[in-house]
Design a protein around this motif. Structure first.
Motif, PDB file in Angstrom:
ATOM      1  N   LEU A   1       6.225  18.708  -5.085  1.00 20.98           N
ATOM      2  CA  LEU A   1       4.885  18.131  -5.099  1.00 20.98           C
ATOM      3  C   LEU A   1       4.535  17.520  -3.748  1.00 20.98           C
ATOM      4  CD1 LEU A   1       5.007  16.449  -8.613  1.00 20.98           C
ATOM      5  CD2 LEU A   1       3.517  18.344  -7.950  1.00 20.98           C
ATOM      6  N   ALA A   2       5.496  16.811  -3.171  1.00 16.79           N
ATOM      7  CA  ALA A   2       5.259  16.196  -1.869  1.00 16.79           C
ATOM      8  C   ALA A   2       5.045  17.250  -0.792  1.00 16.79           C
ATOM      9  CB  ALA A   2       6.433  15.284  -1.498  1.00 16.79           C
ATOM     10  N   ARG A   3       5.793  18.348  -0.886  1.00 18.93           N
ATOM     11  CA  ARG A   3       5.646  19.411   0.117  1.00 18.93           C
ATOM     12  C   ARG A   3       4.275  20.073   0.058  1.00 18.93           C
ATOM     13  NH1 ARG A   3      11.522  20.201  -0.518  1.00 18.93           N
ATOM     14  NH2 ARG A   3      11.225  21.344  -2.472  1.00 18.93           N
ATOM     15  N   THR A   4       3.635  20.036  -1.104  1.00 15.39           N
ATOM     16  CA  THR A   4       2.306  20.639  -1.240  1.00 15.39           C
ATOM     17  C   THR A   4       1.190  19.609  -1.061  1.00 15.39           C
ATOM     18  OG1 THR A   4       2.409  20.340  -3.658  1.00 15.39           O
ATOM     19  CG2 THR A   4       3.148  22.449  -2.764  1.00 15.39           C
ATOM     20  N   GLY A   5       1.547  18.404  -0.600  1.00 14.24           N
ATOM     21  CA  GLY A   5       0.540  17.409  -0.250  1.00 14.24           C
ATOM     22  C   GLY A   5       0.185  16.414  -1.326  1.00 14.24           C
ATOM     23  N   SER A   6       0.857  16.435  -2.465  1.00 15.04           N
ATOM     24  CA  SER A   6       0.567  15.474  -3.530  1.00 15.04           C
ATOM     25  C   SER A   6       1.106  14.091  -3.171  1.00 15.04           C
ATOM     26  CB  SER A   6       1.179  15.934  -4.853  1.00 15.04           C
ATOM     27  OG  SER A   6       0.610  17.139  -5.289  1.00 15.04           O
ATOM     28  N   SER A   7       0.484  13.083  -3.737  1.00 14.17           N
ATOM     29  CA  SER A   7       0.956  11.705  -3.585  1.00 14.17           C
ATOM     30  C   SER A   7       1.692  11.324  -4.867  1.00 14.17           C
ATOM     31  CB  SER A   7      -0.218  10.758  -3.359  1.00 14.17           C
ATOM     32  OG  SER A   7      -0.978  11.148  -2.235  1.00 14.17           O
TER      33      SER A   7
ATOM     34  N   SER B   1       0.849  -1.193   0.000  1.00 17.47           N
ATOM     35  CA  SER B   1       0.000   0.000   0.000  1.00 17.47           C
ATOM     36  C   SER B   1       0.877   1.233   0.000  1.00 17.47           C
ATOM     37  CB  SER B   1      -0.947   0.015   1.208  1.00 17.47           C
ATOM     38  OG  SER B   1      -0.212   0.063   2.417  1.00 17.47           O
ATOM     39  N   ALA B   2       0.442   2.267  -0.717  1.00 19.35           N
ATOM     40  CA  ALA B   2       1.163   3.538  -0.796  1.00 19.35           C
ATOM     41  C   ALA B   2       0.354   4.602  -0.081  1.00 19.35           C
ATOM     42  CB  ALA B   2       1.386   3.930  -2.257  1.00 19.35           C
ATOM     43  N   PRO B   3       0.949   5.304   0.903  1.00 15.44           N
ATOM     44  CA  PRO B   3       0.187   6.269   1.706  1.00 15.44           C
ATOM     45  C   PRO B   3      -0.060   7.585   0.967  1.00 15.44           C
ATOM     46  CG  PRO B   3       2.472   6.223   2.420  1.00 15.44           C
ATOM     47  CD  PRO B   3       2.335   5.151   1.376  1.00 15.44           C
ATOM     48  N   GLU B   4      -1.112   8.266   1.372  1.00 18.26           N
ATOM     49  CA  GLU B   4      -1.467   9.548   0.772  1.00 18.26           C
ATOM     50  C   GLU B   4      -0.485  10.635   1.209  1.00 18.26           C
ATOM     51  OE1 GLU B   4      -5.493  12.194   0.047  1.00 18.26           O
ATOM     52  OE2 GLU B   4      -5.385  10.892   1.800  1.00 18.26           O
ATOM     53  N   GLY B   5      -0.174  11.553   0.282  1.00 14.47           N
ATOM     54  CA  GLY B   5       0.669  12.694   0.607  1.00 14.47           C
ATOM     55  C   GLY B   5       2.137  12.377   0.774  1.00 14.47           C
ATOM     56  N   LYS B   6       2.581  11.232   0.269  1.00 16.76           N
ATOM     57  CA  LYS B   6       3.976  10.810   0.413  1.00 16.76           C
ATOM     58  C   LYS B   6       4.572  10.480  -0.946  1.00 16.76           C
ATOM     59  CE  LYS B   6       3.772  10.866   4.951  1.00 16.76           C
ATOM     60  NZ  LYS B   6       4.530  11.849   5.757  1.00 16.76           N
ATOM     61  N   VAL B   7       5.911  10.377  -0.973  1.00 20.21           N
ATOM     62  CA  VAL B   7       6.620   9.891  -2.157  1.00 20.21           C
ATOM     63  C   VAL B   7       6.935   8.419  -1.925  1.00 20.21           C
ATOM     64  CG1 VAL B   7       8.637  10.124  -3.639  1.00 20.21           C
ATOM     65  CG2 VAL B   7       7.612  12.156  -2.613  1.00 20.21           C
TER      66      VAL B   7
END
Length: 310
Positions: A177-183, A25-31
């Motif tokens: 992108l990660a700093r602005t909350g993107s997954s 599983s890949a978490p939201e808002g992370k790289v």
């Protein structure tokens, strides 16, 4: 919340199993780094996530839903095989991809212009793509993947073919992108990229998961290494598993030693033992294992080829 879940996913092509009971599983808002050598099954897995391929068995959930057209507008995808219309301009290209993802023409053009400016392509915005360098064309394709403001961005081997300067630009874009909350999920067979970017990662070999967790958890699979300079052989120190001399002793008897610790041993205890036991030191440095070393340790001689970063 997980933006992506796979449960016991299998993909076979005839008698060949490309993906073998893969769960993660890949978490939201992370790289999330998706790592493995060439032929490990990374691209096949991502194509199933994007509904380009269907799994032989198992379950995939993307943003809480099954892969398919309903979830596509919330995704951004940069494929390993680059493809741009050579006669179109960067702005036309990004606008077009935005419209394919359900955006209105004006909305797509406005978002495209903002991305073109963000990536430093404004002066080439109306030039045909065929006149751009490879690095600039890569930025155009990335802008096309981002134009719809995706909740989840999937990058398949995004650093392939880029020079070191443009690799660094792309790394910074992913971190932004990660700093602005993107997954962000990206696949790579160059471990150094994953080491610098990933909040969590998956190591894949021959279609099977060999590790899932944080980079620190991966590096903890191998003991810390020590390099020290001493007049004495450090073999008898507590926690030491193996010792190798690194070069010849100098005129005063000082010699460099490479020291491997036992699993769970604390380098601070080795340093304390040196000081308490009167072992003279001129240098004492610790080094944690790299992801490249961890991958080779976990996979051994079954490892697919990996590359070192430029």
């Amino acid at each position: 919340m997980a933006v992506l879940k796979l449960e016991e996913v299998v993909k076979r092509f005839g008698d060949f199993t490309a993906v073998d009971e893969l769960s993660f599983s890949a978490p939201e808002g992370k790289v999330f780094g998706f790592l493995g050598g060439n032929g490990a099954g990374k691209t096949t897995t991502l194509r199933m996530v994007l509904d380009i391929l269907r799994p032989t068995s198992g379950r995939i959930e993307v943003l809480g839903r099954r892969p398919g057209p309903a979830v596509a507008p919330e995704l951004g995808f940069l494929p390993e095989e680059r493809g741009l219309y050579r006669k179109m301009t960067p702005l036309e290209t990004v606008t077009y991809f935005g419209q394919l993802k359900g955006m209105g023409g004006r909305q797509a053009a406005r978002a495209g212009a903002e991305l073109i400016e963000r990536f430093g392509l404004s002066q080439w915005a109306k030039q045909p793509v065929e006149r751009l360098s490879k690095g600039m064309a890569q930025k155009v394709q990335l802008a096309a993947a981002l134009v719809n403001g995706p909740r989840l961005l999937i990058l398949d081997e995004p650093f392939s073919g880029l020079d070191p300067v443009n690799q660094a630009v792309l790394e910074e874009t992913i971190l932004d992108l990660a700093r602005t909350g993107s997954s962000v999920i990206f696949s790579t067979h160059v471990m150094q990229h994953a080491e610098r970017l990933s909040d969590r990662l998956l190591l894949l070999s021959r279609g099977r998961k060999v590790f899932e967790g944080t980079p620190d958890q991966a590096r903890a699979r191998l003991p810390v290494k020590i390099t020290l300079s001493s007049r004495s052989d450090p073999s008898g120190l507590p926690g030491v598993r193996a010792v190798r001399p690194a070069g010849e002793a100098d005129a005063e008897g000082w010699r460099e030693w490479e020291v491997d610790l036992k699993r769970g041993a604390d380098p601070a205890e080795v340093l304390q033992a040196c000081m308490a036991g009167g072992v003279p030191l001129r240098r004492f440095e610790t080094r944690r294992a790299s992801l490249h070393e961890v991958f080779l340790h976990l996979v051994g001689d079954k490892a697919e080829p990996l590359e070192q970063a430029a």
